[in-house]
Design an enzyme around this catalytic site. Structure first.
Site, PDB file in Angstrom:
ATOM      1  N   GLU A   1     -27.437 -32.214   3.652  1.00  0.00           N
ATOM      2  CA  GLU A   1     -25.991 -32.309   3.825  1.00  0.00           C
ATOM      3  C   GLU A   1     -25.285 -31.015   3.449  1.00  0.00           C
ATOM      4  O   GLU A   1     -24.272 -30.636   4.053  1.00  0.00           O
ATOM      5  CB  GLU A   1     -25.453 -33.470   2.990  1.00  0.00           C
ATOM      6  CG  GLU A   1     -23.995 -33.839   3.281  1.00  0.00           C
ATOM      7  CD  GLU A   1     -22.992 -33.031   2.477  1.00  0.00           C
ATOM      8  OE1 GLU A   1     -21.807 -33.008   2.850  1.00  0.00           O
ATOM      9  OE2 GLU A   1     -23.397 -32.397   1.472  1.00  0.00           O
TER      10      GLU A   1
ATOM     11  N   ASP B   1     -29.879 -33.970  -1.399  1.00  0.00           N
ATOM     12  CA  ASP B   1     -29.946 -32.529  -1.632  1.00  0.00           C
ATOM     13  C   ASP B   1     -28.738 -32.071  -2.443  1.00  0.00           C
ATOM     14  O   ASP B   1     -27.716 -32.772  -2.530  1.00  0.00           O
ATOM     15  CB  ASP B   1     -30.032 -31.765  -0.312  1.00  0.00           C
ATOM     16  CG  ASP B   1     -28.789 -31.941   0.554  1.00  0.00           C
ATOM     17  OD1 ASP B   1     -28.416 -33.102   0.797  1.00  0.00           O
ATOM     18  OD2 ASP B   1     -28.200 -30.940   0.992  1.00  0.00           O
TER      19      ASP B   1
END
Length: 444
Positions: A147, A85
């Site tokens: 994250e 991400d």
């Protein structure tokens, strides 16, 4: 060399992964996250990895890619972690190239997520590809998709330690102090939050009628916050640990450039730069109640609240440091006024073991990949994942290195990864597998 043969394909795959806008922030669509997840699985399969699963953690949108290659007899196991991400692009007018179109220019690849952390994703896959998915060590791969917005691994690993069981862990979410300088991150500062409130009046009062005698909560807060530092900018709170930093750090010129310090403005504090930003405390006012300058009010403030962020020496307990800050602030009496000080969240820092086979193998691998002597540095920011993994598998060596560098503009416009650093990161991981197998007993 096998890595050189693989690099054109790895670069193309990195371009494709970068073009997927896998933003995990609220309000962004989930489809790109799932597309990035699927792409990572496809690339792992292409690298020869067979045992691949998707882990969905309750309350989280993006599934975690979990892959495993069994260890040869007698060989150790290495866990490799990073994330697919990215943060949002922000103001796209500040980008020189479209943020989600990977653009190769002057030896770099530009695009959101190139450095943080899709180059690290592809470096893990590339290292496995070197061995056709059968490296000389056991490998566990954990690549998550949230994250940047509250990782499930900030707390999850201790609840499922077998999933993370390994002899060494490579956290590939960091990079080198500067291009061309192979760097291991061996320490991270801890973090703590403290809330401060001052109330002096039942309600705001007109500054013309009452100013000069009525106690202004905002002025009292300013004096209270000013008590945290001396005239040179050093934190004066007793009980906060500070030690000399002996590893690599930035030059003063590099730091001024990276921090974008205005010309003529001095840096804060005394002593070595590494000591100030890595192995010493820092207190930052991250929120302060006050009217906007666009809408000023002629009033003596009845109430003021501030939120402080304390960065803590890597080896000091964050709660202990937080308690020291709370004691100090509670003891101050600006104009005889008492503040209400409340402890918030804490997160401990991290200090690596520097004498194990993993550390030795990583040092040898970085030296071979970069053809330069490896350096050690620290991180001023906390990575809760590191401590969570340490709690889950306390015996595992934690090794932090990756494909990025301090000039990569992560979380900023014009993020980029240098393709030469990317190639060296692939080579370093592949070499680490060999060196660690030899040093930890899995290979002659």
């Amino acid at each position: 060399m096998r890595v050189a043969e693989l690099m054109p394909g790895l670069v193309e795959d990195l371009k494709r992964l970068t073009s997927i806008p896998s933003v995990a922030s609220a309000g962004f669509p989930a489809e790109p996250l799932l597309a990035a997840h699927d792409f990572v699985i496809d690339r792992l399969r292409d690298a020869g990895v067979v045992a691949i699963e998707s882990l969905t953690i309750e309350g989280k949108t993006a599934p975690v890619v979990v892959a495993e290659v069994a260890a040869p007899p007698g060989a150790p196991t290495v866990l490799l972690y990073t994330h697919y991400d990215v943060v949002p692009a922000g103001d796209e007018s500040l980008w020189h190239t479209p943020p989600f179109e990977a653009v190769e220019k002057d030896g770099a690849l530009y695009g959101r997520g190139t450095a943080d952390s899709k180059a690290n994703v592809m470096s893990i896959i590339g290292a496995l590809k070197v061995f056709g998915g059968r490296p000389p060590v056991g490998v566990k791969v954990i690549i998550e998709g949230q994250e940047e917005v509250g990782s499930p691994f900030d707390t999850y690993p201790p609840s499922a330690p077998e999933l993370f069981r390994a002899d060494a862990m490579i956290i590939a979410d960091v990079g080198s102090v500067r291009p061309g300088t192979p760097t291991l991150t061996v320490a991270l500062r801890g973090s703590a939050q403290v809330d401060v409130e001052i109330r002096t009046l039942a309600g705001d009062k007109h500054s013309g009628q009452y100013g000069g005698a009525a106690p202004d909560a905002r002025i009292a807060m300013i004096h209270l916050l000013a008590s945290l530092h001396d005239a040179q900018g050093d934190v004066v709170v007793p009980g906060l640990r500070r030690t000399e930093w002996t590893g690599a750090t930035y030059t003063d010129e590099e730091f001024r450039e990276l921090a974008e310090i205005e010309p003529g403005t001095a840096t804060m504090g005394t002593g070595g730069l590494g000591e100030r930003i890595w192995s010493g405390p820092a207190v930052t006012v991250i929120a302060l109640d006050a009217p906007s300058t666009a809408a000023p009010m002629n009033a003596v403030a009845a109430f003021c609240r501030a939120v402080l962020n304390l960065r803590v020496h890597p080896e000091q307990d964050a709660a202990e440091a937080q308690a020291a800050l709370v004691r100090f602030l509670s003891a101050q009496r600006p104009f005889g006024i008492e503040a209400v000080v409340t402890a918030g969240e804490t997160g401990n820092g991290f200090a690596a073991t520097l004498n194990g086979p993993g550390y030795d193998a990583a040092t040898a691998a970085l030296r071979a990949a970069w053809n330069a002597e490896p350096q050690t540095m620290a991180g001023g920011g906390s990575i809760p994942l590191v401590m969570a993994l340490h709690q889950a598998v306390p015996a595992a060596e934690m090794l932090l290195f990756g494909a990025t560098d301090s000039y990569a503009n992560i979380h900023a416009p014009n993020e980029r990864v240098l393709l030469d650093e990317f190639a060296k990161a692939v080579l370093a991981k592949a070499t680490f597998f060999v060196e660690y197998a030899r040093r930890a007993g899995g290979a002659p």
